[in-house]
Design an enzyme around this catalytic site. Structure first.
Site, PDB file in Angstrom:
ATOM      1  N   HIS A   1      -3.641  -5.095   7.662  1.00 57.38           N
ATOM      2  CA  HIS A   1      -3.566  -3.694   8.743  1.00 57.38           C
ATOM      3  C   HIS A   1      -3.494  -3.783  10.025  1.00 57.38           C
ATOM      4  O   HIS A   1      -3.220  -4.858  10.850  1.00 57.38           O
ATOM      5  CB  HIS A   1      -5.078  -3.541   9.295  1.00 57.38           C
ATOM      6  CG  HIS A   1      -5.808  -1.844   9.986  1.00 57.38           C
ATOM      7  ND1 HIS A   1      -5.884  -1.252   9.406  1.00 57.38           N
ATOM      8  CD2 HIS A   1      -5.647  -1.079  11.239  1.00 57.38           C
ATOM      9  CE1 HIS A   1      -6.108   0.139   9.956  1.00 57.38           C
ATOM     10  NE2 HIS A   1      -5.364   0.028  11.389  1.00 57.38           N
ATOM     11  N   ASP A   2      -1.737  -2.655  10.170  1.00 52.04           N
ATOM     12  CA  ASP A   2      -1.215  -3.423  11.394  1.00 52.04           C
ATOM     13  C   ASP A   2       0.191  -4.984  11.122  1.00 52.04           C
ATOM     14  O   ASP A   2       0.592  -5.347  12.650  1.00 52.04           O
ATOM     15  CB  ASP A   2      -1.653  -2.603  12.343  1.00 52.04           C
ATOM     16  CG  ASP A   2      -1.834  -1.652  12.594  1.00 52.04           C
ATOM     17  OD1 ASP A   2      -1.924  -0.347  11.713  1.00 52.04           O
ATOM     18  OD2 ASP A   2      -2.449  -1.353  13.515  1.00 52.04           O
TER      19      ASP A   2
ATOM     20  N   GLY B   1       0.768  -1.336   4.124  1.00 49.95           N
ATOM     21  CA  GLY B   1       1.355  -0.194   4.049  1.00 49.95           C
ATOM     22  C   GLY B   1       2.438   1.056   4.605  1.00 49.95           C
ATOM     23  O   GLY B   1       3.629   0.827   4.777  1.00 49.95           O
TER      24      GLY B   1
ATOM     25  N   HIS C   1      -5.401   3.390  -1.529  1.00 49.44           N
ATOM     26  CA  HIS C   1      -6.948   4.142  -1.397  1.00 49.44           C
ATOM     27  C   HIS C   1      -7.180   5.439  -1.253  1.00 49.44           C
ATOM     28  O   HIS C   1      -7.245   5.386  -0.318  1.00 49.44           O
ATOM     29  CB  HIS C   1      -6.773   3.995   0.335  1.00 49.44           C
ATOM     30  CG  HIS C   1      -7.883   3.249   0.985  1.00 49.44           C
ATOM     31  ND1 HIS C   1      -8.336   2.102   2.254  1.00 49.44           N
ATOM     32  CD2 HIS C   1      -9.205   3.719   1.271  1.00 49.44           C
ATOM     33  CE1 HIS C   1      -9.502   2.538   2.702  1.00 49.44           C
ATOM     34  NE2 HIS C   1      -9.941   4.332   2.137  1.00 49.44           N
TER      35      HIS C   1
ATOM     36  N   GLU D   1      -9.093  -0.047  -2.901  1.00 52.03           N
ATOM     37  CA  GLU D   1      -9.683  -0.294  -1.375  1.00 52.03           C
ATOM     38  C   GLU D   1     -10.204   1.312  -1.112  1.00 52.03           C
ATOM     39  O   GLU D   1      -9.965   2.145  -1.630  1.00 52.03           O
ATOM     40  CB  GLU D   1      -9.215  -0.701  -0.288  1.00 52.03           C
ATOM     41  CG  GLU D   1      -8.113  -0.331  -0.152  1.00 52.03           C
ATOM     42  CD  GLU D   1      -7.303  -0.648   1.319  1.00 52.03           C
ATOM     43  OE1 GLU D   1      -6.988  -1.576   1.480  1.00 52.03           O
ATOM     44  OE2 GLU D   1      -7.042   0.190   1.575  1.00 52.03           O
TER      45      GLU D   1
ATOM     46  N   ASN E   1       1.114  -1.513   0.517  1.00 55.52           N
ATOM     47  CA  ASN E   1       0.258   0.225  -0.054  1.00 55.52           C
ATOM     48  C   ASN E   1       0.501   1.166   0.146  1.00 55.52           C
ATOM     49  O   ASN E   1       1.723   1.225   0.706  1.00 55.52           O
ATOM     50  CB  ASN E   1      -0.815   0.491   1.134  1.00 55.52           C
ATOM     51  CG  ASN E   1      -1.652   0.826   1.304  1.00 55.52           C
ATOM     52  OD1 ASN E   1      -1.196   2.192   1.372  1.00 55.52           O
ATOM     53  ND2 ASN E   1      -2.889   1.010   1.990  1.00 55.52           N
TER      54      ASN E   1
ATOM     55  N   HIS F   1      -4.447  11.643   0.682  1.00 53.42           N
ATOM     56  CA  HIS F   1      -2.750  10.543  -0.363  1.00 53.42           C
ATOM     57  C   HIS F   1      -2.948  10.388  -1.497  1.00 53.42           C
ATOM     58  O   HIS F   1      -2.401  11.315  -2.542  1.00 53.42           O
ATOM     59  CB  HIS F   1      -2.945   9.427   1.748  1.00 53.42           C
ATOM     60  CG  HIS F   1      -3.681   8.733   1.526  1.00 53.42           C
ATOM     61  ND1 HIS F   1      -4.502   8.366   1.244  1.00 53.42           N
ATOM     62  CD2 HIS F   1      -3.973   9.507   2.422  1.00 53.42           C
ATOM     63  CE1 HIS F   1      -5.811   7.991   1.538  1.00 53.42           C
ATOM     64  NE2 HIS F   1      -5.649   8.370   2.847  1.00 53.42           N
TER      65      HIS F   1
END
Length: 237
Positions: A190-191, A213, A43, A70, A7, A50
């Site tokens: 995620h994380d 990411g 995203h 996404e 990401n 961003h």
């Protein structure tokens, strides 16, 4: 082997902080591919804080690996995805002003809405994925929408992992087994980081893809982008 999709939102955040085109988002994406990433994730959010919509259009013709877009399925997002036709679209239930994703879909409540979207994107030849937690009933409803895959929201795993890895991964193993049984593909994100990714993968070896990411870009500040991607891929072997 599980694919690594990088990401690149944080690269765009850094660029936007000063204006201009440094770092060059397109070049970083191509370098990620060159260094071994099997996909690129973006995203785009409504405020374009961003990744910008223009970035998405610029990236599509130059990427050689899988392109994953996404986001929350607003009309503008849906139109963008249908025009760009990425490899995969991942739907997340983010509010417009949300800093980052912090939950999965309530697929039971939003079943009709999501089913219509699965049909729309599927007819365009785009692989579909729905961002979900580990609730087994909601995974069942994700399958009922016709989604090709789900992406497990892994922040709860990452938070508990330092204290109790076995307890942290247990609900994700159960969720992944249900996804597998339902015949859907399995993504996660995620994380996830160099600290916790290998353990997660070792316990859920049939993962199709992880999207990473923030942690990856942070690691690249110290290790360099090429070495960082190599290290993440080592976690997935």
């Amino acid at each position: 082997m599980t694919k690594l999709s990088v990401n690149i939102n944080k690269v765009a955040t850094l660029r936007n902080a000063r204006g201009g085109n440094n770092p060059d988002v397109e070049k970083v994406a191509l370098d990620c591919e060159l260094f071994g990433a099997e996909g690129i994730t973006v995203h785009p959010r409504p405020d374009e804080r961003h990744i910008r919509y223009a970035d998405v259009y610029a990236l599509r013709p130059v990427l050689k690996t899988e392109f994953n877009i996404e986001g929350y399925p607003s009309k503008e997002f849906i139109d963008l995805v249908l025009r760009v036709k990425p490899t995969q679209v991942t739907l997340v239930p983010d509010a417009p002003d949300q800093i980052t994703s912090n939950c999965g879909w309530d697929t039971k409540t939003h079943q009709a809405f999501l089913t219509e979207l699965m049909d729309t994107f599927g007819e365009a030849g785009i692989r579909t994925s729905i961002f979900v937690g580990t609730d087994l009933e909601l995974i069942e409803y994700a399958a009922k929408t016709g989604a090709d895959r789900v992406e497990l929201y892994t922040e709860p795993y990452a938070s508990l992992y330092p204290k109790n890895p076995e307890a942290a991964v247990a609900p994700f193993i159960e969720a992944a087994e249900r996804v597998h049984k339902l015949g859907m593909g399995l993504n996660a994100g995620h994380d996830l980081s160099l600290v916790n990714l290998k353990y997660f993968h070792d316990n859920i070896p049939w993962l199709d893809e992880v999207s990473i990411g923030h942690a990856l870009i942070c690691d690249a500040l110290y290790l360099g982008l090429k070495k960082t991607i190599e290290e993440y891929k080592n976690c997935l072997r």
